[in-house]
Design an enzyme around this catalytic site. Structure first.
Site, PDB file in Angstrom:
ATOM      1  N   ARG A  17       3.710  10.712  -5.354  1.00  0.00           N
ATOM      2  CA  ARG A  17       3.795  10.101  -4.160  1.00  0.00           C
ATOM      3  C   ARG A  17       4.599  11.113  -3.217  1.00  0.00           C
ATOM      4  NH1 ARG A  17       0.672   8.109  -6.374  1.00  0.00           N
ATOM      5  NH2 ARG A  17       0.591   5.778  -7.037  1.00  0.00           N
TER       6      ARG A  17
ATOM      7  N   SER B 123       3.297  -1.290  -2.454  1.00  0.00           N
ATOM      8  CA  SER B 123       4.459  -1.175  -3.327  1.00  0.00           C
ATOM      9  C   SER B 123       5.678  -0.530  -2.537  1.00  0.00           C
ATOM     10  CB  SER B 123       4.196  -0.007  -4.405  1.00  0.00           C
ATOM     11  OG  SER B 123       3.278  -0.270  -5.039  1.00  0.00           O
TER      12      SER B 123
ATOM     13  N   GLU C 251       9.373   3.445  -1.019  1.00  0.00           N
ATOM     14  CA  GLU C 251       7.938   4.071  -1.100  1.00  0.00           C
ATOM     15  C   GLU C 251       7.508   4.325   0.350  1.00  0.00           C
ATOM     16  OE1 GLU C 251       4.866   3.691  -3.825  1.00  0.00           O
ATOM     17  OE2 GLU C 251       3.347   3.721  -2.201  1.00  0.00           O
TER      18      GLU C 251
HETATM   19  C1  LIG Z   1      -2.001  -3.517   0.107  1.00  0.00           C
HETATM   20  C2  LIG Z   1      -1.489  -2.088  -0.036  1.00  0.00           C
HETATM   21  C3  LIG Z   1      -2.023  -1.668  -0.984  1.00  0.00           C
HETATM   22  C4  LIG Z   1      -1.523  -0.255  -1.182  1.00  0.00           C
HETATM   23  N1  LIG Z   1      -1.733   0.663  -2.283  1.00  0.00           N
HETATM   24  C5  LIG Z   1      -1.736   1.770  -2.654  1.00  0.00           C
HETATM   25  C6  LIG Z   1      -1.905   2.394  -3.889  1.00  0.00           C
HETATM   26  O1  LIG Z   1      -2.498   1.731  -4.677  1.00  0.00           O
HETATM   27  N2  LIG Z   1      -1.589   3.779  -4.045  1.00  0.00           N
HETATM   28  C7  LIG Z   1      -0.834   4.441  -2.874  1.00  0.00           C
HETATM   29  O2  LIG Z   1      -0.620   5.686  -3.311  1.00  0.00           O
HETATM   30  N3  LIG Z   1      -0.834   3.910  -1.668  1.00  0.00           N
HETATM   31  C8  LIG Z   1      -0.994   2.462  -1.418  1.00  0.00           C
HETATM   32  N4  LIG Z   1      -0.582   1.875  -0.437  1.00  0.00           N
HETATM   33  C9  LIG Z   1      -0.157   2.644   0.733  1.00  0.00           C
HETATM   34  C10 LIG Z   1      -1.134   3.264   1.891  1.00  0.00           C
HETATM   35  O3  LIG Z   1      -2.234   2.521   1.821  1.00  0.00           O
HETATM   36  C11 LIG Z   1      -1.307   4.705   1.778  1.00  0.00           C
HETATM   37  O4  LIG Z   1       0.141   5.477   1.579  1.00  0.00           O
HETATM   38  C12 LIG Z   1      -1.935   5.082   2.995  1.00  0.00           C
HETATM   39  O5  LIG Z   1      -2.497   6.460   2.629  1.00  0.00           O
HETATM   40  C13 LIG Z   1      -1.364   5.252   4.262  1.00  0.00           C
HETATM   41  O6  LIG Z   1      -2.277   5.474   5.287  1.00  0.00           O
HETATM   42  P1  LIG Z   1      -2.017   4.962   6.688  1.00  0.00           P
HETATM   43  O7  LIG Z   1      -3.000   5.880   7.486  1.00  0.00           O
HETATM   44  O8  LIG Z   1      -1.898   3.651   6.959  1.00  0.00           O
HETATM   45  O9  LIG Z   1      -0.634   5.881   7.041  1.00  0.00           O
HETATM   46  P2  LIG Z   1       0.828   5.523   7.897  1.00  0.00           P
HETATM   47  O10 LIG Z   1       1.440   4.376   7.308  1.00  0.00           O
HETATM   48  O11 LIG Z   1       0.315   5.378   9.202  1.00  0.00           O
HETATM   49  O12 LIG Z   1       1.535   6.853   7.661  1.00  0.00           O
HETATM   50  C14 LIG Z   1       2.105   7.110   6.577  1.00  0.00           C
HETATM   51  C15 LIG Z   1       2.917   8.753   6.471  1.00  0.00           C
HETATM   52  O13 LIG Z   1       1.781   9.481   6.475  1.00  0.00           O
HETATM   53  C16 LIG Z   1       2.310  10.368   7.744  1.00  0.00           C
HETATM   54  N5  LIG Z   1       0.856  10.471   8.248  1.00  0.00           N
HETATM   55  C17 LIG Z   1      -0.034   9.736   8.830  1.00  0.00           C
HETATM   56  N6  LIG Z   1      -1.116  10.248   9.338  1.00  0.00           N
HETATM   57  C18 LIG Z   1      -0.971  11.488   9.040  1.00  0.00           C
HETATM   58  C19 LIG Z   1      -1.510  12.858   9.798  1.00  0.00           C
HETATM   59  N7  LIG Z   1      -2.770  12.903  10.158  1.00  0.00           N
HETATM   60  N8  LIG Z   1      -0.900  14.086   9.635  1.00  0.00           N
HETATM   61  C20 LIG Z   1       0.480  14.105   8.943  1.00  0.00           C
HETATM   62  N9  LIG Z   1       0.990  12.983   8.384  1.00  0.00           N
HETATM   63  C21 LIG Z   1       0.670  11.882   8.615  1.00  0.00           C
HETATM   64  C22 LIG Z   1       2.842   9.253   8.593  1.00  0.00           C
HETATM   65  O14 LIG Z   1       4.077  10.190   9.265  1.00  0.00           O
HETATM   66  C23 LIG Z   1       3.872   8.677   7.484  1.00  0.00           C
HETATM   67  O15 LIG Z   1       4.840   9.237   7.012  1.00  0.00           O
HETATM   68  C24 LIG Z   1      -0.765   0.461  -0.117  1.00  0.00           C
HETATM   69  C25 LIG Z   1      -0.667  -0.053   0.885  1.00  0.00           C
HETATM   70  C26 LIG Z   1      -1.165  -1.403   1.322  1.00  0.00           C
HETATM   71  C27 LIG Z   1      -0.580  -2.108   2.561  1.00  0.00           C
END
Ligand SMILES: Cc1cc2nc3c(=O)[nH]c(=O)nc-3n(C[C@H](O)[C@H](O)[C@H](O)COP(=O)(O)OP(=O)(O)OC[C@H]3O[C@@H](n4cnc5c(N)ncnc54)[C@H](O)[C@@H]3O)c2cc1C
Length: 319
Positions: free
Chosen positions: A147, A220, A313
């Site tokens: 992570r 998580s 996380e």
């Molecule tokens: C129901 C649920 C289940 C999930 N299950 C998992 C799982 O099984 N495994 C897991 O690893 N995660 C899981 N997650 C967490 C999440 O899905 C991941 O971390 C996902 O990659 C976040 O994507 P996002 O576009 O929403 O990022 P955001 O929430 O918008 O951003 C997350 C981080 O990434 C940065 N960021 C976003 N885009 C960029 C970019 N283009 N360049 C640089 N930095 C950037 C942001 O600044 C922030 O620090 C889960 C979340 C939920 C709600």
């Protein structure tokens, strides 16, 4: 209003969308300013007002090259999974149904059921806010860990991720609860197809995790701590830990929370999901301060009780 799957009310002073490389000129002088790179908002806990500029990457092309595919940071993760299934690219079936964007996936090196996305990343094209230059980082330079990656530094805006997937299908069924789920469903694993595995992963996740559209959450809420085996009694959390080799073990944060949950003061606006105590749900109207207060209570109880430091996380974004 900033979209986020936790359903927190949040706004920002400025918002810049990157729809093409030309738009990078809009962010090249922002290095020392207050910035937030936002994807789909599924892994952030947002305070109600961000007094700075939100940058959103909206590059949505997927290009299929001979040896790799190049995917825009604004592509939805589910769209990439579907693209791989349709185009005979294998390996990420276990990452089906993780919400979010492709650009965010490398940031915390998303992972599930024994698979991490770093295994399929050739390199990443990004814009360095500090040097104001486009850079391509190879897999080693991304410094992937559990992570974790170099992108947590915040200096790099991920524009495109270049992936190399497998050309033949080798299902990864090493994760004990996944293989048990398949056994319970009497699935003949020798005849699994990638599409079937992906659908089964979706069912498995739906049986354990709430849909953020219905029950707002960020997945998580804590990382599972990795601790040295010698510091803990060998029976500590039996059945709720995963051996990491080299004298380390990963403990279930969900189980640790269950052990101290009765000591917590939880406001009516929040609750832990009934099927998974690592998922915090916004029942409606939860505030940033309520969430942070609860997470701090959990951290200090677990530190006091077990001498384990839990790490949140999702990213906490405060003013
Ligand atoms: C129901 C649920 C289940 C999930 N299950 C998992 C799982 O099984 N495994 C897991 O690893 N995660 C899981 N997650 C967490 C999440 O899905 C991941 O971390 C996902 O990659 C976040 O994507 P996002 O576009 O929403 O990022 P955001 O929430 O918008 O951003 C997350 C981080 O990434 C940065 N960021 C976003 N885009 C960029 C970019 N283009 N360049 C640089 N930095 C950037 C942001 O600044 C922030 O620090 C889960 C979340 C939920 C709600």
């Amino acid at each position: 209003m900033l979209t986020n799957s936790f359903g927190l009310q949040a706004n920002a002073k400025n918002y810049i969308s990157i729809n093409s490389l030309d738009d990078l000129s809009k962010i090249e002088n922002l290095y020392d300013k207050k910035l937030l790179i936002l994807g789909s908002g599924t892994n952030v806990i947002l305070d109600n007002y961000f007094d700075g500029t939100v940058i959103k990457v909206q590059l949505t092309d997927i290009e299929n090259h001979k040896d790799y595919i190049s995917v825009g940071g604004g592509v939805d993760w589910a769209q990439l999974i579907e693209y791989c299934l349709v185009n005979g690219l294998y390996g990420i079936e276990n990452l089906t149904h993780i919400p979010g964007s492709v650009g965010a996936a490398p940031v915390q090196n998303i992972g599930a059921y024994g698979v991490e996305i770093s295994s399929f990343i050739k390199n990443i094209e990004c814009f360095n806010l500090k040097t104001k230059k486009l850079e391509t980082l190879n897999n080693d330079q991304c410094k992937f860990g559990y992570r974790n990656s170099i992108f947590k530094s915040k200096d790099l805006v991920i524009l495109k991720v270049n992936f190399v997937f497998e050309k033949s299908f080798q299902p990864n069924l090493s994760y004990p609860s996944l293989s048990q789920f398949l056994k319970d469903k009497s699935i003949d694993t020798s005849s699994l197809t990638p599409r079937m595995l992906s659908e089964l992963i979706k069912q498995f996740r739906n049986s354990k995790l709430p849909d953020p559209e219905i029950e707002p959450n960020v997945g998580s809420i804590f990382k599972n701590p990795i601790v040295s085996v010698k510091d803990f009694d060998k029976d500590f959390l039996v059945g709720h830990k995963w051996d990491q080799g080299d004298g380390y073990t990963k403990l279930s944060s969900a189980r640790l929370i269950e052990l101290i949950e009765s000591d917590l003061i939880i406001p009516d606006t929040l609750r832990f999901y009934e099927n998974h105590s690592l998922v915090l749900i916004n029942n409606g109207g939860a505030s940033f301060n309520e969430v942070i207060y609860l997470l701090n209570q959990i951290k200090s109880r677990i530190l006091k009780e077990f001498n384990i430091k839990l790490e949140i996380e999702p990213e906490i974004i405060s003013v």
